[in-house]
Design a protein around this motif. Structure first.
Motif, PDB file in Angstrom:
ATOM      1  N   VAL A 113       0.861  -1.177   0.000  1.00  0.00           N
ATOM      2  CA  VAL A 113       0.000   0.000   0.000  1.00  0.00           C
ATOM      3  C   VAL A 113       0.895   1.224   0.000  1.00  0.00           C
ATOM      4  N   GLY A 114       0.308   2.398  -0.109  1.00  0.00           N
ATOM      5  CA  GLY A 114       1.128   3.600  -0.010  1.00  0.00           C
ATOM      6  C   GLY A 114       0.412   4.851  -0.439  1.00  0.00           C
ATOM      7  N   THR A 115       1.140   5.929  -0.280  1.00  0.00           N
ATOM      8  CA  THR A 115       0.636   7.235  -0.672  1.00  0.00           C
ATOM      9  C   THR A 115       1.776   8.012  -1.321  1.00  0.00           C
ATOM     10  N   ALA A 116       1.408   8.868  -2.246  1.00  0.00           N
ATOM     11  CA  ALA A 116       2.392   9.710  -2.926  1.00  0.00           C
ATOM     12  C   ALA A 116       1.700  10.988  -3.378  1.00  0.00           C
ATOM     13  N   TYR A 117       2.490  11.950  -3.750  1.00  0.00           N
ATOM     14  CA  TYR A 117       1.969  13.252  -4.143  1.00  0.00           C
ATOM     15  C   TYR A 117       1.150  13.194  -5.426  1.00  0.00           C
ATOM     16  N   GLY A 118       1.523  12.362  -6.361  1.00  0.00           N
ATOM     17  CA  GLY A 118       0.872  12.310  -7.668  1.00  0.00           C
ATOM     18  C   GLY A 118      -0.572  11.840  -7.619  1.00  0.00           C
ATOM     19  N   GLN A 119      -1.209  11.938  -8.771  1.00  0.00           N
ATOM     20  CA  GLN A 119      -2.632  11.639  -8.873  1.00  0.00           C
ATOM     21  C   GLN A 119      -2.960  10.149  -8.765  1.00  0.00           C
ATOM     22  N   PHE A 120      -1.954   9.283  -8.858  1.00  0.00           N
ATOM     23  CA  PHE A 120      -2.200   7.844  -8.766  1.00  0.00           C
ATOM     24  C   PHE A 120      -1.737   7.253  -7.434  1.00  0.00           C
ATOM     25  N   GLY A 121      -1.220   8.074  -6.543  1.00  0.00           N
ATOM     26  CA  GLY A 121      -0.872   7.622  -5.202  1.00  0.00           C
ATOM     27  C   GLY A 121       0.303   6.668  -5.119  1.00  0.00           C
ATOM     28  N   GLY A 122       1.201   6.725  -6.104  1.00  0.00           N
ATOM     29  CA  GLY A 122       2.380   5.862  -6.070  1.00  0.00           C
ATOM     30  C   GLY A 122       2.149   4.483  -6.667  1.00  0.00           C
ATOM     31  N   LEU A 123       1.136   4.368  -7.478  1.00  0.00           N
ATOM     32  CA  LEU A 123       0.746   3.074  -8.050  1.00  0.00           C
ATOM     33  C   LEU A 123       1.886   2.372  -8.793  1.00  0.00           C
ATOM     34  N   TRP A 124       2.677   3.121  -9.562  1.00  0.00           N
ATOM     35  CA  TRP A 124       3.789   2.505 -10.310  1.00  0.00           C
ATOM     36  C   TRP A 124       4.777   1.849  -9.349  1.00  0.00           C
ATOM     37  N   ALA A 125       5.151   2.585  -8.320  1.00  0.00           N
ATOM     38  CA  ALA A 125       6.113   2.053  -7.349  1.00  0.00           C
ATOM     39  C   ALA A 125       5.533   0.850  -6.620  1.00  0.00           C
ATOM     40  N   GLN A 126       4.260   0.924  -6.305  1.00  0.00           N
ATOM     41  CA  GLN A 126       3.626  -0.198  -5.605  1.00  0.00           C
ATOM     42  C   GLN A 126       3.577  -1.437  -6.495  1.00  0.00           C
ATOM     43  N   ASP A 127       3.307  -1.239  -7.770  1.00  0.00           N
ATOM     44  CA  ASP A 127       3.320  -2.367  -8.701  1.00  0.00           C
ATOM     45  C   ASP A 127       4.727  -2.974  -8.809  1.00  0.00           C
ATOM     46  N   GLU A 128       5.752  -2.130  -8.868  1.00  0.00           N
ATOM     47  CA  GLU A 128       7.132  -2.616  -8.923  1.00  0.00           C
ATOM     48  C   GLU A 128       7.497  -3.353  -7.627  1.00  0.00           C
ATOM     49  N   THR A 129       7.000  -2.860  -6.511  1.00  0.00           N
ATOM     50  CA  THR A 129       7.262  -3.507  -5.221  1.00  0.00           C
ATOM     51  C   THR A 129       6.612  -4.880  -5.183  1.00  0.00           C
ATOM     52  N   ARG A 130       5.370  -4.966  -5.665  1.00  0.00           N
ATOM     53  CA  ARG A 130       4.682  -6.263  -5.723  1.00  0.00           C
ATOM     54  C   ARG A 130       5.464  -7.250  -6.601  1.00  0.00           C
ATOM     55  N   LYS A 131       5.945  -6.744  -7.715  1.00  0.00           N
ATOM     56  CA  LYS A 131       6.726  -7.601  -8.628  1.00  0.00           C
ATOM     57  C   LYS A 131       7.972  -8.139  -7.920  1.00  0.00           C
ATOM     58  N   ALA A 132       8.730  -7.251  -7.280  1.00  0.00           N
ATOM     59  CA  ALA A 132       9.981  -7.657  -6.623  1.00  0.00           C
ATOM     60  C   ALA A 132       9.725  -8.633  -5.481  1.00  0.00           C
ATOM     61  N   VAL A 133       8.738  -8.353  -4.656  1.00  0.00           N
ATOM     62  CA  VAL A 133       8.484  -9.218  -3.506  1.00  0.00           C
ATOM     63  C   VAL A 133       7.883 -10.555  -3.953  1.00  0.00           C
ATOM     64  N   GLY A 134       7.161 -10.556  -5.048  1.00  0.00           N
ATOM     65  CA  GLY A 134       6.651 -11.813  -5.603  1.00  0.00           C
ATOM     66  C   GLY A 134       7.782 -12.688  -6.120  1.00  0.00           C
ATOM     67  N   ILE A 135       8.732 -12.076  -6.805  1.00  0.00           N
ATOM     68  CA  ILE A 135       9.902 -12.813  -7.285  1.00  0.00           C
ATOM     69  C   ILE A 135      10.713 -13.337  -6.098  1.00  0.00           C
ATOM     70  N   ALA A 136      10.686 -12.594  -4.995  1.00  0.00           N
ATOM     71  CA  ALA A 136      11.412 -13.002  -3.790  1.00  0.00           C
ATOM     72  C   ALA A 136      10.678 -14.096  -3.005  1.00  0.00           C
ATOM     73  N   GLY A 137       9.521 -14.537  -3.496  1.00  0.00           N
ATOM     74  CA  GLY A 137       8.836 -15.660  -2.866  1.00  0.00           C
ATOM     75  C   GLY A 137       7.593 -15.325  -2.072  1.00  0.00           C
ATOM     76  N   GLY A 138       7.285 -14.042  -1.935  1.00  0.00           N
ATOM     77  CA  GLY A 138       6.095 -13.661  -1.186  1.00  0.00           C
ATOM     78  C   GLY A 138       4.814 -14.018  -1.926  1.00  0.00           C
ATOM     79  N   VAL A 139       3.764 -14.252  -1.174  1.00  0.00           N
ATOM     80  CA  VAL A 139       2.440 -14.492  -1.738  1.00  0.00           C
ATOM     81  C   VAL A 139       1.774 -13.119  -1.812  1.00  0.00           C
ATOM     82  N   VAL A 140       1.879 -12.484  -2.967  1.00  0.00           N
ATOM     83  CA  VAL A 140       1.389 -11.118  -3.136  1.00  0.00           C
ATOM     84  C   VAL A 140      -0.134 -11.125  -3.193  1.00  0.00           C
TER      85      VAL A 140
END
Length: 187
Positions: A113-140
């Motif tokens: 989850v998260g918040t950011a200044y932009g109009q999408f609330g950091g969605l790009w970064a959150q998607d990249e985080t989900r990708k990285a943690v999924g590759i690391a074995g997490g159940v996203v």
């Protein structure tokens, strides 16, 4: 028995709105869900396989791995820096993904989850985080999301814990994490 959720905040700034969002998660956690915000990410050195040597791992990384090992699930708070994941959050994922084959994330539910200044609330970064943690074995948990836009204006005079949308949405995310933990077969 309480579900232990370890939270990582991807911003080290004292006035971080993502830190405040993590504090809101602690306040609004439903009964049976315990949120621990990990302290000390600033002390964890950048991941380097040369210093990740059994018996000689830096103390801050050992502390991080021990806390992650005791958690049932993870909640990552991701701001967005230059359209992507922050270095501190990526470094956390890198340390916990090692040693190879022994990721602390393996089989454990993870919500981003998260918040950011932009109009999408950091969605790009959150998607990249989900990708990285999924590759690391997490159940996203793809259905346990919250992106809050306009953080600088929205939280200028209001702590996220006092925001009606946050007070409504964060407990739903946490309930989904708890349900996912309950669905994980006992080891």
């Amino acid at each position: 028995m309480s579900v232990r959720v370890l939270a990582f905040v991807g911003s080290l700034r004292a006035g971080s709105h993502n830190r405040q969002l993590a504090e809101a998660a602690v306040k609004h956690a439903p009964e049976g869900v315990e949120i621990e915000i990990f302290e000390g990410l600033a002390d964890v050195p950048f991941y380097n396989e040369d210093i990740d040597v059994a018996g000689d791992v830096p103390a801050a990384a050992v502390k991080l791995r021990e806390a992650a090992g005791a958690a049932d699930a993870f909640l990552l708070f991701s701001p967005e820096y230059n359209g992507t994941i922050t270095a501190v959050l990526k470094n956390t994922i890198d340390w916990l993904s090692r040693p190879y084959g022994a990721s602390a994330f393996t089989g454990k539910p993870v919500s981003v989850v998260g918040t950011a200044y932009g109009q999408f609330g950091g969605l790009w970064a959150q998607d990249e985080t989900r990708k990285a943690v999924g590759i690391a074995g997490g159940v996203v948990l793809e259905d346990a999301k919250l992106s809050v836009p306009g953080s600088v204006v929205r939280f200028a005079d209001l702590h996220p814990q006092d925001d009606d949308e946050i007070a409504e949405q964060l407990p739903l995310v946490l309930a989904k994490i708890a349900a996912a933990v309950a669905a994980v077969p006992a080891a």
